[in-house]
Design a protein around this motif. Structure first.
Motif, PDB file in Angstrom:
ATOM      1  N   ASN A   1      24.705  -0.817  18.978  1.00 20.79           N
ATOM      2  CA  ASN A   1      24.741   0.095  20.123  1.00 20.79           C
ATOM      3  C   ASN A   1      25.905   1.080  19.961  1.00 20.79           C
ATOM      4  O   ASN A   1      26.695   0.993  19.012  1.00 20.79           O
ATOM      5  CB  ASN A   1      24.818  -0.690  21.446  1.00 20.79           C
ATOM      6  N   VAL A   2      26.008   2.013  20.889  1.00 23.39           N
ATOM      7  CA  VAL A   2      27.001   3.096  20.775  1.00 23.39           C
ATOM      8  C   VAL A   2      28.419   2.537  20.671  1.00 23.39           C
ATOM      9  O   VAL A   2      29.239   3.011  19.865  1.00 23.39           O
ATOM     10  CB  VAL A   2      26.880   4.057  21.979  1.00 23.39           C
ATOM     11  N   THR A   3      28.736   1.529  21.470  1.00 24.00           N
ATOM     12  CA  THR A   3      30.072   0.936  21.432  1.00 24.00           C
ATOM     13  C   THR A   3      30.337   0.273  20.093  1.00 24.00           C
ATOM     14  O   THR A   3      31.423   0.423  19.503  1.00 24.00           O
ATOM     15  CB  THR A   3      30.219  -0.100  22.566  1.00 24.00           C
ATOM     16  N   GLU A   4      29.355  -0.465  19.583  1.00 24.51           N
ATOM     17  CA  GLU A   4      29.520  -1.141  18.297  1.00 24.51           C
ATOM     18  C   GLU A   4      29.666  -0.124  17.161  1.00 24.51           C
ATOM     19  O   GLU A   4      30.473  -0.325  16.240  1.00 24.51           O
ATOM     20  CB  GLU A   4      28.320  -2.050  18.031  1.00 24.51           C
ATOM     21  N   GLN A   5      28.893   0.947  17.228  1.00 24.31           N
ATOM     22  CA  GLN A   5      29.009   1.977  16.192  1.00 24.31           C
ATOM     23  C   GLN A   5      30.404   2.584  16.168  1.00 24.31           C
ATOM     24  O   GLN A   5      31.002   2.759  15.101  1.00 24.31           O
ATOM     25  CB  GLN A   5      27.967   3.074  16.436  1.00 24.31           C
ATOM     26  N   GLU A   6      30.925   2.899  17.340  1.00 28.17           N
ATOM     27  CA  GLU A   6      32.259   3.488  17.393  1.00 28.17           C
ATOM     28  C   GLU A   6      33.316   2.475  16.956  1.00 28.17           C
ATOM     29  O   GLU A   6      34.305   2.829  16.298  1.00 28.17           O
ATOM     30  CB  GLU A   6      32.557   4.004  18.794  1.00 28.17           C
ATOM     31  N   GLY A   7      33.111   1.214  17.310  1.00 22.81           N
ATOM     32  CA  GLY A   7      34.026   0.164  16.859  1.00 22.81           C
ATOM     33  C   GLY A   7      34.048   0.051  15.348  1.00 22.81           C
ATOM     34  O   GLY A   7      35.115  -0.105  14.735  1.00 22.81           O
ATOM     35  N   MET A   8      32.863   0.173  14.727  1.00 19.40           N
ATOM     36  CA  MET A   8      32.813   0.121  13.266  1.00 19.40           C
ATOM     37  C   MET A   8      33.561   1.310  12.656  1.00 19.40           C
ATOM     38  O   MET A   8      34.274   1.156  11.654  1.00 19.40           O
ATOM     39  CB  MET A   8      31.354   0.109  12.803  1.00 19.40           C
ATOM     40  N   ARG A   9      33.417   2.478  13.247  1.00 21.55           N
ATOM     41  CA  ARG A   9      34.139   3.641  12.725  1.00 21.55           C
ATOM     42  C   ARG A   9      35.655   3.428  12.821  1.00 21.55           C
ATOM     43  O   ARG A   9      36.398   3.692  11.870  1.00 21.55           O
ATOM     44  CB  ARG A   9      33.738   4.896  13.502  1.00 21.55           C
ATOM     45  N   GLN A  10      36.101   2.955  13.960  1.00 22.72           N
ATOM     46  CA  GLN A  10      37.536   2.808  14.182  1.00 22.72           C
ATOM     47  C   GLN A  10      38.148   1.718  13.314  1.00 22.72           C
ATOM     48  O   GLN A  10      39.247   1.879  12.774  1.00 22.72           O
ATOM     49  CB  GLN A  10      37.809   2.535  15.666  1.00 22.72           C
ATOM     50  N   CYS A  11      37.459   0.600  13.163  1.00 21.96           N
ATOM     51  CA  CYS A  11      38.032  -0.479  12.348  1.00 21.96           C
ATOM     52  C   CYS A  11      38.068  -0.071  10.873  1.00 21.96           C
ATOM     53  O   CYS A  11      38.958  -0.493  10.125  1.00 21.96           O
ATOM     54  CB  CYS A  11      37.294  -1.797  12.553  1.00 21.96           C
ATOM     55  N   HIS A  12      37.126   0.766  10.445  1.00 18.54           N
ATOM     56  CA  HIS A  12      37.154   1.228   9.060  1.00 18.54           C
ATOM     57  C   HIS A  12      38.303   2.209   8.813  1.00 18.54           C
ATOM     58  O   HIS A  12      38.861   2.242   7.702  1.00 18.54           O
ATOM     59  CB  HIS A  12      35.816   1.868   8.679  1.00 18.54           C
ATOM     60  N   ILE A  13      38.649   2.987   9.802  1.00 12.35           N
ATOM     61  CA  ILE A  13      39.811   3.870   9.664  1.00 12.35           C
ATOM     62  C   ILE A  13      41.083   3.035   9.489  1.00 12.35           C
ATOM     63  O   ILE A  13      41.903   3.300   8.597  1.00 12.35           O
ATOM     64  CB  ILE A  13      39.924   4.804  10.887  1.00 12.35           C
ATOM     65  N   ARG A  14      41.241   2.019  10.331  1.00  8.79           N
ATOM     66  CA  ARG A  14      42.436   1.166  10.217  1.00  8.79           C
ATOM     67  C   ARG A  14      42.424   0.384   8.912  1.00  8.79           C
ATOM     68  O   ARG A  14      43.461   0.212   8.255  1.00  8.79           O
ATOM     69  CB  ARG A  14      42.505   0.218  11.415  1.00  8.79           C
ATOM     70  N   ASP A  15      41.241  -0.109   8.530  1.00  9.04           N
ATOM     71  CA  ASP A  15      41.130  -0.892   7.300  1.00  9.04           C
ATOM     72  C   ASP A  15      41.440  -0.036   6.080  1.00  9.04           C
ATOM     73  O   ASP A  15      42.077  -0.506   5.125  1.00  9.04           O
ATOM     74  CB  ASP A  15      39.717  -1.472   7.194  1.00  9.04           C
TER      75      ASP A  15
END
Length: 580
Positions: free
Chosen positions: A296-310
């Motif tokens: 969902n939209v929240t999960e997609q944005e979470g994946m983007r953000q965690c990949h930036i930090r990672d």
């Protein structure tokens, strides 16, 4: 758990002694536990106990005189090294039947809790099967580890994006009053109820199954792992596994279930192709699989953000790596873990890091241990790793050059990179499957008579399993790719005894600017190795994509770094850009 070749040989002898005493001619030993997942607890590593093989996919068929181990292409070299008393075969139904037909036993014994219904029916067409009353390895494994007892916990809406009530409404909608859904996949249950647990290494999972009617939810698990507060919040009835069968029988309704994961222990013990009293199954695919895969939209944005930090953690590691002179595979992977542990929302690794230098990089799922650990010298170093974050899951592979690479290494790396870019840059029509895209990543290797034995991409969960179905990119993945699905893009090349190359990004399926078409948005944002990239082999469209990818890294990752790290990243990007 006993492990290592000598101990595994001893355990194999113990099992054969038990088989002779109990009139068991042949026995099936799978890697999976009763939940059928890729990862298992130390107490469920039965295949490793008897064979020494520690890979995540495989099974054994053992007779009094012979021992056969079946593994997929990722683990062929590892299996040969770890399971010296076993003959190694490809993990395919046809190969299993072929080997079985060459054996003398009339009957193959199996644990019905460790063989799902679909597998049992498929095998029963060619093999005379008989269920064990009790798992023989569980009897013999005297120092078996104790399972973890940490409690499950609520996974907040901040990260889940959809409430359990919304998900349950969707799942229940097709049900009639005389039907109930039985979920045997623990990942599906955790996703549906927005809960997580600590029963597995690397996967935040509660070992559980569930029975869902129009009105009620029964959760089958260790009751000690569900606190009163959580049970009240979930509004569920908690039942131990020992009472699961009787609970299902008492319903007297049709059970909607997935035969690929439902344990065949629900079949009658006297006739393993008939079901227990009062149980009528309506076999359908797990109703949670597709909605779980389509983030969902929240999960997609979470994946983007965690990949930036990672990405910041991986870049810090790369900068650190270049400054080292005398380190080993284990020291390198441990240091990457230190950098990740400093990242917000980090909960642990998403799988056991693959840290392979030189010939170890050619072992697709190599695991550096104190026994196998070697120094990083001059050559290629393959690092496949990932993190579990509350807002998502990462998985990245980069191959580094230590010293000056050979021209062959550069050519091989660039062929892999070209396939990686081809799959990153493709626009494809709605309705396309992963199987249709797989050849894109292999084409340049195929042109040189080269290939790799693993799939090109797997699905990825959101703070769940780093390997998630049903989506993927491989010759065998027939699932249609849909917006919101996350898949890996990881072509490779492996020269036994020399080196391995793999380049892996995660990417999310999204709508294209062309009506009726889809494309991939890269989630992983870490540079490729400039020392290994032969830009003379790249064409204009590949160069254009690579420049755009490098710019995205600078735009999104550089602001998260300190000044020395930013300068290092710019130099790395410039080394790529100036050669294009």
């Amino acid at each position: 758990m006993q492990s290592g070749t000598n101990l595994a040989e001893t355990n194999l002898e113990k099992l054969r002694t038990w088989m002779a005493t109990n009139n068991v001619e042949a026995i099936h030993v799978p890697r999976e536990d009763m939940f059928g997942g890729e990862y298992v607890t130390a107490s469920d590593e039965r295949l490793a106990w008897v064979s020494g093989f520690t890979g995540s996919a495989g099974l054994a068929i053992i007779t009094i005189d012979e021992a056969h181990l079946f593994v997929d292409g990722r683990y062929t070299l590892q299996a040969k090294a770890q399971a010296s008393d076993f003959e190694i075969h490809a993990l395919s139904h046809s190969e299993i039947i072929k080997v079985w037909d060459s054996l003398k036993p009339a009957t193959l014994h199996y644990d019905p809790w460790l063989m799902p219904v679909k597998q049992l029916k498929n095998w029963n067409e060619s093999i005379n099967l008989k269920p064990l009353k009790e798992n023989s390895i569980d009897i013999l494994w005297t120092d078996r580890p104790t399972p973890d007892s940490k409690p499950a916990y609520d996974y907040p809406m901040e990260y889940a994006g959809k409430s359990r009530e919304e998900k349950l409404e969707y799942i229940r909608d097709p049900l009639t009053e005389k039907e109930a859904i039985f979920l045997s996949n623990a990942e599906s249950v955790c996703w549906l109820l927005n809960i997580r647990g600590a029963d597995l290494p690397h996967v935040p999972l509660l070992h559980c199954m569930a029975l869902i009617t129009k009105e009620d939810i029964t959760l089958f698990c260790d009751p000690q792992k569900i606190t009163q507060d959580l049970a009240k919040k979930l509004n569920i009835k908690v039942v131990p596994f020992e009472r699961m069968l009787s609970t299902i029988q008492s319903l007297r309704t049709t059970i909607v279930a997935d035969s690929t994961t439902t344990p065949s222990a629900l079949l009658k013990k006297g006739n393993h192709l008939q079901f227990q009293r009062n149980i009528i199954f309506n076999w359908q695919p797990d109703p949670c699989e597709l909605p779980k895969a389509k983030k969902n939209v929240t999960e997609q944005e979470g994946m983007r953000q965690c990949h930036i930090r990672d990405a910041a953690a991986v870049i810090r590691f790369w900068k650190w790596l270049e400054a080292q002179k005398n380190i080993t595979e284990v020291e390198a992977q441990d240091q990457l873990g230190v950098f990740r542990s400093q990242i917000d929302l980090y909960q642990g690794d998403s799988f056991a890091t693959i840290s392979g230098f030189g010939p170890h990089g050619a072992i697709v799922h190599y695991r550096a241990t104190p026994e196998s650990n070697i120094p990083l010298g001059k050559g290629l170093y393959l690092l496949d790793s990932g993190g579990q974050y509350l807002d998502g899951t990462t998985d990245i592979t980069r191959t580094f050059a230590i010293g000056t690479p050979t021209q062959q290494q550069k050519e091989h790396y660039t062929l892999v990179l070209k396939g990686h870019i081809a799959l990153s840059n493709i626009t494809f029509p709605v309705g396309t499957t992963g199987a249709q895209l797989d050849a894109l990543a292999r084409q340049y290797l195929w042109n040189q008579g080269l290939d790799y034995s693993h799939g090109t991409g797997h699905g990825v969960g959101s703070f769940l399993n780093v390997h998630e179905g049903p989506q993927g990119i491989s010759k065998a993945r027939g699932t249609v790719l849909e917006p919101g699905m996350v898949v890996s893009n990881e072509p490779g090349l492996y020269l036994e005894g020399e080196y391995g190359i793999r380049i892996e990004n995660l990417q999310i399926v999204t709508k294209s600017t062309c009506n009726g078409f889809l494309c991939f948005e890269p989630l992983t944002l870490v540079p490729y190795e400039p020392l290994l990239t032969d830009t003379s082999l790249l064409i204009n469209s590949e160069i254009t994509w690579l420049k755009g990818y490098c710019q995205a890294i600078l735009d999104k990752i550089s602001p998260t770094l300190n000044k020395p790290e930013q300068d290092w990243l710019k130099d790395k990007i410039n080394n790529i850009s100036e050669s294009l």
